[in-house]
Design an enzyme around this catalytic site. Structure first.
Site, short mmCIF file in Angstrom:
data_model
loop_
_atom_site.label_atom_id
_atom_site.label_comp_id
_atom_site.label_asym_id
_atom_site.label_seq_id
_atom_site.Cartn_x
_atom_site.Cartn_y
_atom_site.Cartn_z
N ALA A 1 -15.00 -77.43 15.80
CA ALA A 1 -14.64 -77.59 14.60
C ALA A 1 -13.38 -78.90 14.34
O ALA A 1 -13.46 -79.42 15.65
CB ALA A 1 -13.58 -76.49 14.33
N GLY B 1 -17.00 -73.95 16.84
CA GLY B 1 -16.94 -73.90 15.27
C GLY B 1 -19.08 -74.65 15.88
O GLY B 1 -19.82 -74.16 14.95
N GLU C 1 -20.90 -72.11 16.68
CA GLU C 1 -20.54 -70.70 15.66
C GLU C 1 -21.69 -71.29 14.83
O GLU C 1 -21.87 -70.74 14.22
CB GLU C 1 -19.47 -70.64 15.16
CG GLU C 1 -18.33 -70.06 15.18
CD GLU C 1 -17.17 -69.37 15.07
OE1 GLU C 1 -16.52 -71.15 14.82
OE2 GLU C 1 -16.34 -68.64 15.06
N GLU D 1 -11.33 -70.98 21.26
CA GLU D 1 -10.57 -70.57 20.61
C GLU D 1 -9.36 -70.13 20.91
O GLU D 1 -7.94 -70.76 20.69
CB GLU D 1 -10.96 -70.09 19.10
CG GLU D 1 -11.71 -71.23 18.25
CD GLU D 1 -13.61 -71.26 18.31
OE1 GLU D 1 -13.83 -70.84 19.69
OE2 GLU D 1 -13.82 -72.04 17.93
#
Ligand code: NAD
Length: 687
Positions: free
Chosen positions: A63, A102, A105, A125
């Site tokens: 992310a 991210g 993911e 995370e």
């Protein structure tokens, strides 16, 4: 075409190539590109399948954490996810580099995942005090089952591609360097086989058998209780994975979001995210630009094969660099080399190394008696006894033996690097490289810059730290540098508070509950009361323990009694020694302090010492002090380190208590001018 996305069709397969340097982070621009690419190919009847691939050094690495907590721009991640996952054409993620958070993911949203063998992926995370809030906690358990998902998500470590294949995190490995062709071949096979479109969100084959059965989760909690102690994030990660097992997908996503928000708003996560950047920031030196030339460090000399010298040498051996290890006698040398071997053999027993690797590393040691053989070294690190006269003598000799551009470093804990450098004709090549014990394990490396140290030498040391997988923190010269000095007041205060009638057990318990792995008295006993207790000729609490024959865990107990298994119990004899010494010093007894008071009275002085380090210019950033304490003293990372923690408490409150302590115990506790100033201005050290 789009600013960061290229969309091409190769023989019926749509290729979406994301190119957003440096690491293709899942930023707004990348979302725009994904949205455009998937819309285009969904609508194109000539496209039968889609490959998502990235240019540059990595797949979507993660992310964009700079966007965390800011207003979300369209298209939202949720919209992009739906577009990809709900599409009618199979999508394969083609992974190279690192697909973390991210990034992974995003790969989980695709229908298939292929990777080159060198790729790494995972959901880290938890290390930022968060959870994978982009559906990771819901999709991964559906893909690999809750047991594996727990390991991957709560440990948060990157998983190498071959291991990821074994765990089911990816579907296939492709040839290194041939990712695009491999991914194209994979998706063509999928189409040729007519495999039905399998979306992870619809699967229940791996989670179904665990529904209504918490045993996997209970076992995980039990097994990892120690490692997770004090942290909020692991428990929320576990709860989210439980939701993946118990709830339908959309309800699970809602639960994930709730648990994520809770963490995002927590002080712990703020602290852990702060720390993440603090560690990276630590290797930057404001007046030593990143392009400063560095000197080669290919052959290294270590002087002294004792506790530290051996551990220091191991760092270089682990990095594949040859080490000339110099001692005063063959006997000392043999003992030092044997200790290194024993340490490596222990790693073989734990399955961390192979015997062949041990032999490879041992073969890099050139053990010598005397210093002459150090002449070819690019860098010599001195780890002889902590005596100024001896250090000066060996630096004078080394200076004459090594090349004029070779770097000379001392591992001294407390002595002045400037004074040591004065024993050489080239003080500009001298610096401190302060390793922490055990030196082959601890990640902190204090790089001590003397008044004369050349910028190239500083730059070389910062780079060396990376080679050795250490985190460097720059310090100027001063007693104890950063970590030892800043934590000194905690230890001194522990002794002061114990004299006033709060027991060692209570003090240790309060600091253990705060998050330290052990309290100060357990630590004193472990190190041995003789290690520092004999420095002084006057009567001290420690000298009283020594005169009763109590040296700590190794002999007769110290602040605690120990049984044969080294279990500590409160010691009546220790209590009597403490009481007698308090009487001798006329320390008035006070009511035992509460855990909150113990934490304040032991740790506010640490914040104060940090302020002094900044005032004196010994530390250049408050965050460097936090990194040094977290890595050097296991200060709990979820508080962010002493300076971040001080800001959380409020500097005004700290100043007030320090003023009270100064009135009771003397001016050593008086708030530093910088601390008072910041408190008065309502300012902070780290925010
Ligand atoms: P140690 O006593 O275990 O080892 C010192 C070694 O140096 C001995 O083996 C000795 O034979 C050797 N030596 C002495 N003079 C020598 C010479 N002229 N040439 C070659 N070898 C010589 O001590 P240590 O605990 O390894 O500490 C070494 C240094 O590291 C000290 O300056 C200490 O302050 C510092 N340090 C220690 C720790 C720690 O936790 N032990 C942590 C950080 C730094």
């Amino acid at each position: 075409m789009n600013a960061v996305g290229t969309f091409t069709v190769e023989d019926g397969i749509g290729l979406i190539t994301i190119d957003s340097p440096p690491v293709n982070a899942l930023s707004h621009r990348v979302r725009v590109a994904l949205d455009a690419g998937f819309r285009k190919f969904s609508a194109d009847p000539a496209v039968k399948g889609i490959v998502l691939i990235c240019a540059g050094r990595t797949f979507i690495a993660g992310a964009d954490i700079t966007e965390l907590g800011k207003p979300i721009l369209e298209p939202t991640l949720r919209e992009v996810v739906d577009l990809i996952e709900q599409g009618k054409k199979p999508v394969v993620a083609a992974i190279h580099g690192t697909a973390l958070g991210g990034g992974y993911e995003m790969a989980l949203i695709c229908h298939y995942r292929v990777a080159v063998p060198s790729a790494q992926m995972g959901l880290p995370e938890v290390k930022l005090g968060l959870l994978p809030g982009g559906g990771g906690t819901q999709r991964l358990p559906r893909l690999v089952g809750p047991e594996i998902a727990l390991e991957v998500v709560i440990k948060g470590d990157p998983v190498p591609a071959p291991e990821a294949l074994r765990l089911g995190m990816i579907d296939a490995l492709t040839e290194e360097g041939n990712l695009k062709e491999g991914a194209l071949a994979f998706i063509r096979q999928v189409l040729a086989d007519g495999r039905p479109l399998q979306r992870i969100r619809d699967r229940t084959d791996k989670t179904g058998p665990h529904k209504g059965d918490s045993s996997v989760f209970d076992a995980f909690r039990r097994k990892n209780a120690h490692a997770m102690r004090g942290f909020l994030a692991p428990e929320n990660n576990i709860k989210a994975i439980e939701a993946a097992v118990e709830l339908p997908f959309d309800a699970g996503i809602a639960r994930e979001h709730e648990l994520f928000q809770e963490l995002l708003e927590s002080t712990q996560s703020a602290a852990q995210r702060y720390y993440f950047f603090a560690e990276r920031e630590a290797s930057k030196v404001s007046d030593v630009p990143a392009d400063t030339p560095v000197r080669p460090v290919e052959s290294v000399g270590v002087l002294g094969a004792g506790t530290m010298g051996g551990g220091i040498a191991m760092n270089f051996l682990n990095a594949g660099l040859p080490v000339t290890l110099a001692e005063t006698t063959q006997e000392n040398l043999d003992r030092g080399v044997a200790t290194i071997r024993r340490n490596y053999e222990a790693s073989v027993k734990r399955g961390k190394l192979t015997q062949a690797q041990v032999e490879e590393r041992m073969a890099l040691i050139n053990g010598v008696v005397g210093m002459e053989a150090l002449q070819g070294a690019d860098l010599v690190i001195e780890a002889v006894f902590e005596q100024m006269a001896l250090k000066k003598e060996v630096f004078g000799k080394l200076d004459a033996i090594v090349r004029p551009d070779a770097i000379l470093a001392s591992n001294t804990s407390f002595l002045s690097i400037d004074e040591i450098a004065q024993a050489t004709r080239h003080p500009e090549r001298v610096l401190g490289l302060h390793f922490f014990s055990p030196a082959n394990v601890m990640r902190l490396l204090e790089v001590v810059r003397g008044a004369a140290t050349d910028k190239q030498v500083v730059a070389t040391a910062m780079k060396l730290a990376k080679t050795l997988r250490k985190v460097p923190v720059l310090s100027r010269v001063g007693p104890g540098f950063i970590a030892n000095r800043v934590m000194g007041p905690r230890n001194r205060q522990a002794e002061a508070v114990v004299l006033e009638g709060t027991s060692p057990e209570h003090i240790d318990e309060a600091l253990y509950d705060f998050g330290f792995s052990m309290g100060p008295f357990r630590m004193f006993d472990l190190i041995g009361l003789d290690v520092t207790g004999r420095d002084s000729t006057e009567r001290t609490l420690r000298s009283d323990f020594l005169s009763h024959g109590r040296l700590g865990q190794k002999q007769n107990g110290g602040f605690y009694d120990y049984d044969a298994d080294r279990n500590a119990t409160p010691s009546p004899e220790a209590a009597a020694i403490i009481a007698a010494y308090a009487e001798y010093r006329n320390v008035p007894a006070r009511a035992p302090r509460s855990p909150e008071e113990i934490v304040a009275d032991l740790l506010y002085p640490v914040v104060n010492e940090g302020a002094k380090l900044l005032e004196e210019g010994i530390a250049s950033r408050a965050s460097d002090i936090d990194v040094a304490c977290i890595l050097g003293y296991a200060w709990p990372v979820y508080t962010g380190g002493p300076m971040f923690w001080g800001d959380t408490i409020g500097l005004g409150k700290i100043v007030q208590r320090l003023d009270e302590l100064a009135a009771l115990h003397g001016s050593a506790f008086a708030p530093a001018a910088l601390l008072r100033e910041k408190a008065a201005a309502g300012a902070s050290f780290t925010r």
